[in-house]
Design an enzyme around this catalytic site. Sequence first.
Site, mmCIF file in Angstrom:
data_model
loop_
_atom_site.group_PDB
_atom_site.id
_atom_site.type_symbol
_atom_site.label_atom_id
_atom_site.label_comp_id
_atom_site.label_asym_id
_atom_site.label_seq_id
_atom_site.Cartn_x
_atom_site.Cartn_y
_atom_site.Cartn_z
ATOM 1 C CE LYS A 81 -1.038 -0.084 4.974
ATOM 2 N NZ LYS A 81 0.237 -0.764 5.284
ATOM 3 N NE ARG A 95 8.943 -3.028 4.199
ATOM 4 C CZ ARG A 95 7.756 -2.615 4.652
ATOM 5 N NH1 ARG A 95 6.797 -2.328 3.792
ATOM 6 N NH2 ARG A 95 7.537 -2.519 5.936
ATOM 7 N NE ARG A 109 5.559 -4.073 10.829
ATOM 8 C CZ ARG A 109 6.171 -3.925 9.658
ATOM 9 N NH1 ARG A 109 7.250 -4.621 9.376
ATOM 10 N NH2 ARG A 109 5.708 -3.088 8.775
ATOM 11 N NE ARG A 117 -0.426 -0.096 11.302
ATOM 12 C CZ ARG A 117 0.488 0.394 10.482
ATOM 13 N NH1 ARG A 117 0.445 1.652 10.140
ATOM 14 N NH2 ARG A 117 1.426 -0.385 9.988
HETATM 15 P P1 AMP Z 1 4.254 1.271 8.821
HETATM 16 O O1 AMP Z 1 5.408 1.993 8.236
HETATM 17 O O2 AMP Z 1 2.914 1.800 8.357
HETATM 18 O O3 AMP Z 1 4.348 -0.226 8.687
HETATM 19 O O4 AMP Z 1 4.294 1.589 10.401
HETATM 20 C C1 AMP Z 1 5.392 1.220 11.196
HETATM 21 C C2 AMP Z 1 5.001 1.225 12.668
HETATM 22 O O5 AMP Z 1 4.563 2.538 13.052
HETATM 23 C C3 AMP Z 1 3.807 0.318 13.020
HETATM 24 O O6 AMP Z 1 4.198 -1.034 13.210
HETATM 25 C C4 AMP Z 1 3.342 0.982 14.319
HETATM 26 O O7 AMP Z 1 4.196 0.675 15.405
HETATM 27 C C5 AMP Z 1 3.510 2.468 14.002
HETATM 28 N N1 AMP Z 1 2.291 3.022 13.382
HETATM 29 C C6 AMP Z 1 2.158 3.524 12.123
HETATM 30 N N2 AMP Z 1 0.902 3.933 11.889
HETATM 31 C C7 AMP Z 1 0.213 3.695 13.037
HETATM 32 C C8 AMP Z 1 -1.137 3.868 13.427
HETATM 33 N N3 AMP Z 1 -2.048 4.369 12.573
HETATM 34 N N4 AMP Z 1 -1.490 3.501 14.685
HETATM 35 C C9 AMP Z 1 -0.594 3.010 15.555
HETATM 36 N N5 AMP Z 1 0.683 2.780 15.245
HETATM 37 C C10 AMP Z 1 1.098 3.117 13.991
#
Ligand code: AMP
Length: 230
Positions: A13, A122, A166, A88
Amino acid sequence: MKKIFLGAPGSGKGTCASKVSPRRNIPHISTGDLFRDNIKNGTEIGDTAKGYMERGELVPDEVVVEMLKERIEEEDCQAGFILDGFPRTIPQAEMLAKITDIDAAINIDVPNEVIIQRLSSRITCKDCGEIFNLRDMRPKEEGICDKCQGEIIRRPDDEPEVIQNRLKTYEEKTAPLIKFYEDRGILKHVSCDQEQPPEEMAQAVLATIEEFSKSLQEEVSGVLGLSDNE
Ligand code: AMP
């Protein structure tokens, strides 16, 4: 033009959002990137988020909503935006609904085995967050970002044990958002049954957005047409 891209970590995404954003001329807002910037800049938000991120857990709702709210109030978001990685949780989606109206949620649906393969290979630019893949999207020069010449690393949360965490968090907390947006009539699915090149995925997402905007416009014209006849 306020869109949400839903999907498991590694569904692509973020890559899709970064390709769609310039073509629709709206900013791509990744809450993960905002947190990583905060950590890099040593802010209070960064200090709070760091531990959660390293464990593959979600940062508390209030922290992320406050950060997101500030970002979408900025000038460049007035015509719309693409949210990547937000909301999320159901409480985040409810809080978002109080701040602004979202017109489409695109769910990028990729089989679990593809996701695990992708996340474990990745690599990411430490400076600009550009995503590469050791299998089929390597940078032109080893270890150096094509876009900003920054250093390429494996994100600490892309380590295998954190990936499992995750994905579990996604199933428990984020997957219920699919029904949340389905119930509101704004959910569209883009399915990728097998490993698909990012450009093809982005094209499929763009086509879905265009089709959805068209049907919304027709609906609006229908309603306006009725009023005209009255
Ligand atoms: P991502 O880059 O979107 O995979 O986000 C990396 C990490 O940031 C996630 O595993 C969470 O720890 C934190 N994170 C990002 N977006 C959110 C969100 N909307 N709510 C809570 N934690 C978030």
